[in-house]
Each structure stands twice: as structure tokens, then as C-alpha cells.
Design a protein around this motif. Structure first.
Motif, PDB file in Angstrom:
ATOM      1  N   HIS A  86       7.077  15.522  79.076  1.00 34.53           N
ATOM      2  CA  HIS A  86       5.589  14.931  78.427  1.00 34.53           C
ATOM      3  C   HIS A  86       4.956  14.110  77.455  1.00 34.53           C
ATOM      4  CE1 HIS A  86       6.695  19.316  79.902  1.00 34.53           C
ATOM      5  NE2 HIS A  86       6.146  19.264  80.425  1.00 34.53           N
TER       6      HIS A  86
ATOM      7  N   SER B 148      -3.915  14.121  72.489  1.00 29.51           N
ATOM      8  CA  SER B 148      -5.348  14.883  71.582  1.00 29.51           C
ATOM      9  C   SER B 148      -6.943  14.780  72.084  1.00 29.51           C
ATOM     10  CB  SER B 148      -4.808  14.798  70.421  1.00 29.51           C
ATOM     11  OG  SER B 148      -6.456  15.280  69.249  1.00 29.51           O
ATOM     12  N   THR B 149      -8.120  15.145  72.568  1.00 30.92           N
ATOM     13  CA  THR B 149      -8.954  15.008  73.504  1.00 30.92           C
ATOM     14  C   THR B 149      -9.848  15.009  72.644  1.00 30.92           C
ATOM     15  OG1 THR B 149      -9.947  17.274  73.645  1.00 30.92           O
ATOM     16  CG2 THR B 149      -8.121  16.373  75.649  1.00 30.92           C
TER      17      THR B 149
ATOM     18  N   VAL C 145      -7.889  12.889  82.865  1.00 26.76           N
ATOM     19  CA  VAL C 145      -8.050  13.199  81.798  1.00 26.76           C
ATOM     20  C   VAL C 145      -8.260  12.064  80.542  1.00 26.76           C
ATOM     21  CG1 VAL C 145      -6.846  15.877  81.845  1.00 26.76           C
ATOM     22  CG2 VAL C 145      -5.760  14.218  81.148  1.00 26.76           C
TER      23      VAL C 145
ATOM     24  N   LYS D 178      -9.349  19.210  71.981  1.00 24.35           N
ATOM     25  CA  LYS D 178      -7.991  19.988  72.731  1.00 24.35           C
ATOM     26  C   LYS D 178      -6.366  19.344  72.826  1.00 24.35           C
ATOM     27  CE  LYS D 178     -11.735  21.988  76.254  1.00 24.35           C
ATOM     28  NZ  LYS D 178     -12.115  22.042  77.134  1.00 24.35           N
TER      29      LYS D 178
ATOM     30  N   ILE E  38      -3.564  18.401  75.506  1.00 26.05           N
ATOM     31  CA  ILE E  38      -3.202  18.417  76.576  1.00 26.05           C
ATOM     32  C   ILE E  38      -1.499  18.227  76.915  1.00 26.05           C
ATOM     33  CG2 ILE E  38      -4.242  17.967  78.759  1.00 26.05           C
ATOM     34  CD1 ILE E  38      -6.243  17.359  78.003  1.00 26.05           C
ATOM     35  N   TYR E  39      -0.560  18.314  78.147  1.00 24.19           N
ATOM     36  CA  TYR E  39       0.702  17.686  78.013  1.00 24.19           C
ATOM     37  C   TYR E  39       0.310  17.763  79.423  1.00 24.19           C
ATOM     38  CZ  TYR E  39       2.044  21.031  73.849  1.00 24.19           C
ATOM     39  OH  TYR E  39       2.590  20.793  72.442  1.00 24.19           O
ATOM     40  N   ILE E  40       0.642  15.855  79.758  1.00 23.36           N
ATOM     41  CA  ILE E  40       0.605  15.157  80.846  1.00 23.36           C
ATOM     42  C   ILE E  40       2.451  15.065  81.123  1.00 23.36           C
ATOM     43  CG2 ILE E  40      -0.234  13.442  81.938  1.00 23.36           C
ATOM     44  CD1 ILE E  40      -2.601  13.355  80.725  1.00 23.36           C
TER      45      ILE E  40
END
Length: 281
Positions: free
Chosen positions: A152, A156-157, A141, A161, A163-165
Motif C-alpha cells: 500500500h 495523510s489528508t 482521494v 486522516k 488513507i491506505y491505497i
């Protein structure tokens, strides 16, 4: 005799009701007290979080460190609040701690992943493979780093969106940082028809590139070369250097300018062709 039994029954019932009322009132007060502790605790936590953020914002500290410390303070205060609420409910905190200690192995196994993520967050802050505001790709991602929390990293895409990694996977895996360097190279491959004059095509491309002030001459001047004699086209590779923030703007604008200029100059774009030979009878 019957009157005596009825009197004793009434007395016992009265005692039971009085005891039930007393226990109910005690339990109700305990619940109210625990609820008040929770409400006041949440207000205090919010005030402390705001105070910590205000103090960190006044300091010349990296934004990544600010988000990490803010997240850590919030988690620690929340744990303390839970312990306070449990104490208000009448559970001895020493007994509660002993219960946690006795279940230490199970809790440790359950939190092993989070502990590795916490350690990963510290590694990220220490070695700084990326920071808040950088655009990175990892774990298949990509996005802009919004926060580095204790467990995490929040991305922010481009299509908005979140996303938590987990920090553990980021600290031990491959991370591509597109914002670390101040400049990036933009590559294109343009196909022209067979029979096109390469020197003319090269001159046209050079004129298009020269009109864009965002294209840099350092670390290298624009590069244009014939790269492939493909099945249906002669492919020309173009490489230029731009500021990282200008990458996509230059990429799309040059695509549009090349298309318009090639059409105006009579340079044809190729398309797949199939030649069929019919055998004579």
C-alpha cells in the motif's frame, strides 16, 4: 477377588494420571518454548528493523525506497518468525512447507491481489510517478504521501486522516501529482457589475498582484482578461504562476485582497437580480 480388582483399577488409574501429568508437562513446556521463541523473535525483529532503518538513513537513498525496503524486511522476518513458532510447537517445518505447497493454488488465488500490489510497488519505485512528501490525488482521494509500503501507499489528508491505497491500483490508474513541478498556475474568476470600467478593474487587479512577491514572472507574467458576459456579471479571469508550496497561500490571500480593494475603489460585486414587469390593466 474384589481386592485384586480394586488394586488393578488403582494401578491403571495411577498409570493414566502419570501419563496425563507427563503429557501435560510436555505440552506445557512446548507452549512455553513456543512463547519464548515468539518473544525473542519479536525482540530480534525489532532490533533488525531498527538496524535496517539506521543503515538506510545513513545512505543517500530516496525516502520512498527506504519505506518500501523497511516494510519488505519486516514482512519477511515476520513470516520467518511464524515458521519458527510452528516448529517450536512440534510441527515439522518440512511437513508445514508440504502443507503450504499442497494448498498452493488456493493460497495463490488468495494472495493474487497482494502480489499485484507488490508488483505495483516495484513499478512505482522504478518509474517514480510520485515519492514520499508529494501531494497526489488518486482513486477519488487526495493527500500527502507518507509511506510507500510493499502492498500500500499511505496518504495523510489535509484533515489528518490516514488513507491506505493499494499499489496495484496506483500503478495502473490515473494519479495526479501536484508536487512534481516546482511551479503551478493559480486561476481566479472575479465577477463585477455591468457598467464597471474594465480598464479600471484591470488596473486595480494588477496593483493587487504587484504587491505580492510570491507571484512569479516566469514562466509567464500575470494574465488578466474579460472572459464572460454572464447573466448578472462581467467575469474577469486572472492567472498567475507561483511556487507549488505557495499555491494555497496566494490563492486565499489574493481573494481577500481583491475583496477589500474592490470595496475601497467602489467596484461593485454582482448578485442575481430578477426584474418583474407588471402588466397595466
Amino acid at each position: 477377588m474384589l481386592l485384586l480388582d480394586a488394586t488393578e483399577t488403582a494401578t491403571k488409574l495411577e498409570i493414566a494420571l502419570r501419563s496425563l501429568v507427563e503429557q501435560g508437562s510436555t505440552l506445557g513446556w512446548t507452549l512455553i518454548k513456543a512463547f519464548l521463541v515468539f518473544i525473542v523473535g519479536r525482540l530480534v525483529i525489532n532490533l533488525i528493523n531498527k538496524l535496517v532503518r539506521r543503515i538506510l538513513n545513513k545512505r543517500d537513498i530516496d525516502l520512498s525506497v527506504k519505506t518500501f525496503v523497511g516494510s519488505l524486511v519486516n514482512v519477511v522476518l515476520t513470516i520467518l518468525l511464524i515458521i519458527s513458532v510452528v516448529g517450536a510447537l512440534g510441527v515439522q517445518t518440512t511437513s508445514f512447507a508440504a502443507l503450504l505447497a499442497s494448498a498452493g493454488v488456493a493460497v495463490g488465488m488468495a494472495l493474487s491481489g497482494n502480489l499485484s500490489n507488490f508488483a505495483g510497488g516495484l513499478i512505482i519505485l522504478l518509474f517514480k510517478p510520485y515519492k514520499v512528501g508529494d501531494y497526489i490525488e488518486a482513486q477519488n482521494v487526495g493527500g500527502t504521501v507518507k509511506e510507500i509500503q510493499i502492498f500500500h501507499t499511505v496518504l495523510s489528508t489535509a484533515d489528518n486522516k490516514i488513507i491506505y491505497i493499494p499499489n496495484g491500483s496506483l500503478s495502473s490508474g490515473v494519479v495526479t501529482n501536484f508536487s512534481h513541478q516546482t511551479s503551478r498556475r493559480v486561476d481566479w474568476t472575479f465577477g463585477v457589475e455591468y457598467g464597471s470600467d474594465f480598464e479600471k478593474v484591470k488596473s486595480v487587479i494588477e496593483s493587487v498582484l504587484a504587491k505580492d512577491s510570491r507571484i512569479l514572472s516566469d514562466p509567464a507574467a500575470p494574465f488578466i482578461a474579460l472572459t464572460t458576459l454572464a447573466d448578472s456579471s462581467v467575469n474577469i479571469v486572472v492567472r498567475v504562476w507561483v511556487k507549488s508550496a505557495d499555491y494555497w497561500g496566494v490563492y486565499f490571500d489574493i481573494n481577500q485582497a481583491i475583496y477589500a480593494t474592490f470595496n475601497a475603489e467602489g467596484i461593485g460585486f454582482p448578485f442575481p437580480q430578477l426584474t418583474v414587469h407588471q402588466a397595466k390593466d
